[in-house]
Design an enzyme around this catalytic site. Structure first.
Site, PDB file in Angstrom:
ATOM      1  N   GLY A 173       0.813  -1.218   0.000  1.00 24.69           N
ATOM      2  CA  GLY A 173       0.000   0.000   0.000  1.00 24.69           C
ATOM      3  C   GLY A 173       0.846   1.269   0.000  1.00 24.69           C
ATOM      4  O   GLY A 173       0.388   2.323  -0.443  1.00 24.69           O
TER       5      GLY A 173
ATOM      6  N   GLU B  59       1.651   1.761  -3.556  1.00 22.30           N
ATOM      7  CA  GLU B  59       0.415   2.201  -4.222  1.00 22.30           C
ATOM      8  C   GLU B  59       0.095   3.659  -3.894  1.00 22.30           C
ATOM      9  O   GLU B  59      -0.415   4.395  -4.736  1.00 22.30           O
ATOM     10  CB  GLU B  59      -0.743   1.289  -3.810  1.00 22.30           C
ATOM     11  CG  GLU B  59      -0.594  -0.114  -4.394  1.00 22.30           C
ATOM     12  CD  GLU B  59      -1.548  -1.113  -3.774  1.00 22.30           C
ATOM     13  OE1 GLU B  59      -1.469  -1.319  -2.537  1.00 22.30           O
ATOM     14  OE2 GLU B  59      -2.373  -1.680  -4.495  1.00 22.30           O
TER      15      GLU B  59
ATOM     16  N   GLU C  27       2.351  -8.389  -1.805  1.00 23.38           N
ATOM     17  CA  GLU C  27       1.085  -8.988  -1.345  1.00 23.38           C
ATOM     18  C   GLU C  27       0.978 -10.472  -1.700  1.00 23.38           C
ATOM     19  O   GLU C  27       0.371 -11.255  -0.973  1.00 23.38           O
ATOM     20  CB  GLU C  27      -0.116  -8.237  -1.947  1.00 23.38           C
ATOM     21  CG  GLU C  27      -0.297  -6.811  -1.448  1.00 23.38           C
ATOM     22  CD  GLU C  27       0.482  -5.758  -2.225  1.00 23.38           C
ATOM     23  OE1 GLU C  27       1.390  -6.138  -3.006  1.00 23.38           O
ATOM     24  OE2 GLU C  27       0.202  -4.563  -2.050  1.00 23.38           O
TER      25      GLU C  27
HETATM   26  N1  COA Z   1       2.258  -4.257   8.834  1.00 23.15           N
HETATM   27  C1  COA Z   1       2.417  -4.342  10.170  1.00 23.15           C
HETATM   28  N2  COA Z   1       3.609  -4.306  10.778  1.00 23.15           N
HETATM   29  C2  COA Z   1       4.698  -4.171  10.005  1.00 23.15           C
HETATM   30  C3  COA Z   1       4.616  -4.069   8.605  1.00 23.15           C
HETATM   31  C4  COA Z   1       3.326  -4.131   8.023  1.00 23.15           C
HETATM   32  N3  COA Z   1       3.130  -3.997   6.700  1.00 23.15           N
HETATM   33  N4  COA Z   1       5.875  -3.961   8.102  1.00 23.15           N
HETATM   34  C5  COA Z   1       6.708  -3.963   9.154  1.00 23.15           C
HETATM   35  N5  COA Z   1       5.999  -4.100  10.312  1.00 23.15           N
HETATM   36  C6  COA Z   1       6.512  -4.155  11.668  1.00 23.15           C
HETATM   37  C7  COA Z   1       7.153  -5.498  11.996  1.00 23.15           C
HETATM   38  O1  COA Z   1       6.145  -6.438  12.350  1.00 23.15           O
HETATM   39  C8  COA Z   1       8.024  -5.125  13.149  1.00 23.15           C
HETATM   40  O2  COA Z   1       7.227  -4.956  14.307  1.00 23.15           O
HETATM   41  P1  COA Z   1       7.713  -5.568  15.746  1.00 23.15           P
HETATM   42  O3  COA Z   1       9.003  -4.868  16.033  1.00 23.15           O
HETATM   43  O4  COA Z   1       6.600  -5.205  16.672  1.00 23.15           O
HETATM   44  O5  COA Z   1       7.882  -7.041  15.522  1.00 23.15           O
HETATM   45  C9  COA Z   1       8.530  -3.749  12.770  1.00 23.15           C
HETATM   46  O6  COA Z   1       7.590  -3.238  11.820  1.00 23.15           O
HETATM   47  C10 COA Z   1       9.890  -3.750  12.118  1.00 23.15           C
HETATM   48  O7  COA Z   1       9.839  -4.643  11.015  1.00 23.15           O
HETATM   49  P2  COA Z   1      10.900  -5.833  10.784  1.00 23.15           P
HETATM   50  O8  COA Z   1      10.258  -6.850   9.901  1.00 23.15           O
HETATM   51  O9  COA Z   1      11.426  -6.311  12.101  1.00 23.15           O
HETATM   52  O10 COA Z   1      12.063  -5.042  10.018  1.00 23.15           O
HETATM   53  P3  COA Z   1      13.057  -5.600   8.904  1.00 23.15           P
HETATM   54  O11 COA Z   1      14.029  -4.503   8.674  1.00 23.15           O
HETATM   55  O12 COA Z   1      13.577  -6.940   9.278  1.00 23.15           O
HETATM   56  O13 COA Z   1      12.149  -5.813   7.589  1.00 23.15           O
HETATM   57  C11 COA Z   1      10.477  -5.167   5.963  1.00 23.15           C
HETATM   58  C12 COA Z   1      11.511  -4.700   6.990  1.00 23.15           C
HETATM   59  C13 COA Z   1       9.719  -3.940   5.505  1.00 23.15           C
HETATM   60  C14 COA Z   1      11.174  -5.839   4.786  1.00 23.15           C
HETATM   61  C15 COA Z   1       9.520  -6.178   6.624  1.00 23.15           C
HETATM   62  O14 COA Z   1       9.014  -5.615   7.815  1.00 23.15           O
HETATM   63  C16 COA Z   1       8.355  -6.574   5.771  1.00 23.15           C
HETATM   64  O15 COA Z   1       8.474  -7.413   4.893  1.00 23.15           O
HETATM   65  N6  COA Z   1       7.153  -5.991   6.034  1.00 23.15           N
HETATM   66  C17 COA Z   1       5.934  -6.348   5.367  1.00 23.15           C
HETATM   67  C18 COA Z   1       5.853  -5.756   3.978  1.00 23.15           C
HETATM   68  C19 COA Z   1       4.577  -6.200   3.273  1.00 23.15           C
HETATM   69  O16 COA Z   1       4.332  -7.360   3.039  1.00 23.15           O
HETATM   70  N7  COA Z   1       3.738  -5.223   2.913  1.00 23.15           N
HETATM   71  C20 COA Z   1       2.508  -5.433   2.198  1.00 23.15           C
HETATM   72  C21 COA Z   1       1.390  -5.517   3.132  1.00 23.15           C
HETATM   73  S1  COA Z   1      -0.149  -5.888   2.265  1.00 23.15           S
END
Ligand code: COA
Length: 258
Positions: free
Chosen positions: A109, A112, A132
């Site tokens: 998002g 987007e 996604e």
């Molecule tokens: N929704 C909710 N929480 C999220 C988030 C999301 N889209 N993206 C990151 N967070 C949270 C993590 O759960 C974590 O929370 P916590 O510390 O309470 O566990 C915090 O943000 C830090 O993220 P983390 O994953 O530990 O950092 P990272 O540097 O290892 O990885 C990303 C960063 C962005 C690559 C990874 O967080 C990720 O893949 N996020 C999801 C992206 C995604 O799929 N987005 C589409 C959603 S439809």
């Protein structure tokens, strides 16, 4: 006052910062509601010419929808959460130019929302993706429709089907962002661009934006006619009289927004 957003105004430029850095600025319902409310105010605030959207912290612009909110949700709950007005549509039809200042992860998002803005300036450390597919989902914030229009169906398909992230240089190469700058220059360069645009006639900016946006939905013949009508409409404004007079008198124009 919003709890998840920061608003800072510098001259005629407003910087909106999504302020959930511990959650990578993920878009939860509160962020979306507060953003809609703030955008409503900014839309009619004559002191604002341009909006810059960014995320708090060093790591993320926006890492997508808040995945925590998806757990246990029925299709009906989800449809309710996706009711209009939606931030993506509000952003893409916003009456003032909006620039995404992309400082880090720009995913789902977040990507987007960046696509819904008018211009995108990215830090060289930014990463982009539509992940996604890895959640058993497809993009739901306009990604399947706006991304192919911006970068072409092939690049959009690759991003959406693989869920892979791409770096800032590749994002620029495929047309997903217009500028890539060193991370420590992101704010200055974005604000410079924003101030340059904000110094134009707000009325003419609105019309120009409306015309370019129309190219995404109209057939070329209709678009050309629409442009002609908007061009002629400009002849009714004080700013057109002033712009032409200022050029002929070799002086800077003073816009009135009328
Ligand atoms: N929704 C909710 N929480 C999220 C988030 C999301 N889209 N993206 C990151 N967070 C949270 C993590 O759960 C974590 O929370 P916590 O510390 O309470 O566990 C915090 O943000 C830090 O993220 P983390 O994953 O530990 O950092 P990272 O540097 O290892 O990885 C990303 C960063 C962005 C690559 C990874 O967080 C990720 O893949 N996020 C999801 C992206 C995604 O799929 N987005 C589409 C959603 S439809």
């Amino acid at each position: 006052m919003p709890e998840t957003l920061l608003k800072e105004q510098i001259g005629r430029v407003v910087i909106l910062t999504i302020n959930r850095p511990d959650k990578m600025n993920a878009l939860n319902q509160q962020v979306r509601d507060e953003m809609l409310e703030l955008l409503d105010e900014i839309a009619i605030d004559d002191s604002v010419g341009v909006v810059v959207l960014t995320g708090a912290g060093e790591k993320a612009f926006i890492a997508g929808a808040d995945i925590g909110e998806f757990k246990g949700r029925s299709p009906f709950d989800q449809r309710q959460a996706m009711r209009s007005p939606r931030i993506f549509d509000v952003m893409s039809s916003f009456p003032k130019p909006v620039i995404a200042m992309i400082n880090g992860f720009c995913l789902g998002g977040g990507c987007e929302l960046a696509i819904s803005c008018d211009l995108r300036v990215a830090s060289d450390k930014a990463r982009f993706g539509q992940p996604e597919i890895n959640l058993g989902l497809i993009p739901g914030g306009g990604g399947t429709q706006r991304l192919p229009r911006l970068v072409g169906p092939g690049h959009a398909m690759r991003m959406i089907l693989t869920g892979d992230m791409i770096g800032a240089a590749e994002a620029k190469e495929i047309g997903l962002v217009e500028m890539v700058v060193p991370a420590d220059e992101l704010r200055d360069q974005t604000l410079e661009l924003a101030a340059k645009i904000a110094a134009k006639s707000p009325l003419t900016l609105k019309v120009a934006k409306q015309a370019v946006r129309a190219s995404q939905r109209l057939a070329i013949e209709e678009g050309i006619l629409y442009e002609r009508d908007l061009f002629c409409l400009c002849f009714s404004t004080e700013d057109k009289q002033e712009g032409v007079a200022a050029f002929l008198e070799k002086r800077p124009a003073e816009w009135k927004g009328r």
